[in-house]
Design a protein around this motif. Structure first.
Motif, PDB file in Angstrom:
ATOM      1  N   HIS A  60      40.461  38.547  35.413  1.00 54.13           N
ATOM      2  CA  HIS A  60      39.636  39.694  35.832  1.00 54.13           C
ATOM      3  C   HIS A  60      38.983  39.431  37.187  1.00 54.13           C
ATOM      4  CE1 HIS A  60      39.906  42.329  32.343  1.00 54.13           C
ATOM      5  NE2 HIS A  60      39.922  41.237  31.595  1.00 54.13           N
ATOM      6  N   ARG A  61      38.513  38.211  37.382  1.00 49.53           N
ATOM      7  CA  ARG A  61      37.901  37.836  38.664  1.00 49.53           C
ATOM      8  C   ARG A  61      38.935  37.941  39.788  1.00 49.53           C
ATOM      9  NH1 ARG A  61      35.171  33.656  37.035  1.00 49.53           N
ATOM     10  NH2 ARG A  61      36.960  32.255  37.025  1.00 49.53           N
ATOM     11  N   ALA A  62      40.165  37.532  39.504  1.00 52.64           N
ATOM     12  CA  ALA A  62      41.232  37.615  40.501  1.00 52.64           C
ATOM     13  C   ALA A  62      41.506  39.066  40.882  1.00 52.64           C
ATOM     14  CB  ALA A  62      42.504  36.959  39.966  1.00 52.64           C
ATOM     15  N   TRP A  63      41.504  39.982  39.890  1.00 47.73           N
ATOM     16  CA  TRP A  63      41.722  41.396  40.210  1.00 47.73           C
ATOM     17  C   TRP A  63      40.643  41.878  41.177  1.00 47.73           C
ATOM     18  CZ3 TRP A  63      45.221  45.030  40.393  1.00 47.73           C
ATOM     19  CH2 TRP A  63      44.809  46.339  40.641  1.00 47.73           C
ATOM     20  N   ARG A  64      39.382  41.532  40.909  1.00 48.59           N
ATOM     21  CA  ARG A  64      38.298  41.952  41.805  1.00 48.59           C
ATOM     22  C   ARG A  64      38.500  41.369  43.209  1.00 48.59           C
ATOM     23  NH1 ARG A  64      35.519  40.820  36.971  1.00 48.59           N
ATOM     24  NH2 ARG A  64      34.784  38.820  37.769  1.00 48.59           N
TER      25      ARG A  64
END
Length: 142
Positions: A60-64
């Protein structure tokens, strides 16, 4: 021309004997088990996979992160899927919502031009509410 010594021949034969086992192990390593709810199957015909991470929060952090540095991703929906590869759990970060392979490849090309990495995948096809979808790599053929 140098003649092969018995020790050298013995080592080469031992390597050749292990080759089928190594090839089978490599093929097994490419098999992944996906965890994806039937209602979470992404729309569109293709996905762009941006990475695979050891935790769901990391995915999820990577998507952001990708969204912040690649504004072109704003028109697509994030899909985070769990995959087990060789007994290890990974979380894949993918962009969904491509109507065909062409726009998925175009976006992937844009990301690569900016130094990113990605792969274009055909959308998983669900065989029913309990069946795990199959991920297929998108072909370059038309």
């Amino acid at each position: 021309m140098v003649a092969a010594t018995p020790a050298l021949l013995s080592r080469k034969l031992a390597k050749a004997d292990r080759a089928p086992a190594l090839m089978a192990k490599a093929a097994q390593a490419r098999v992944a088990t996906l965890s994806l709810r039937a209602d979470a199957v992404p729309t569109g015909t293709h996905l762009v996979q941006l990475g695979a991470f050891s935790t769901q929060e990391g995915a999820h952090r990577a998507w952001r992160h990708y969204l912040a540095i690649n504004p072109a991703l704003k028109g697509y929906r994030p899909v985070i899927t769990a995959a087990t590869v060789n007994g290890r759990q990974f979380w894949r970060t993918q962009a969904a919502g491509f109507a065909s392979a062409a726009p998925a490849r175009a976006l992937c090309g844009t990301l690569k031009a900016k130094g990113g990495v990605c792969i274009v995948l055909a959308n998983p096809v669900s065989g029913g509410p309990t069946a795990a979808p199959a991920i297929r790599f998108a072909s370059n053929r038309r």
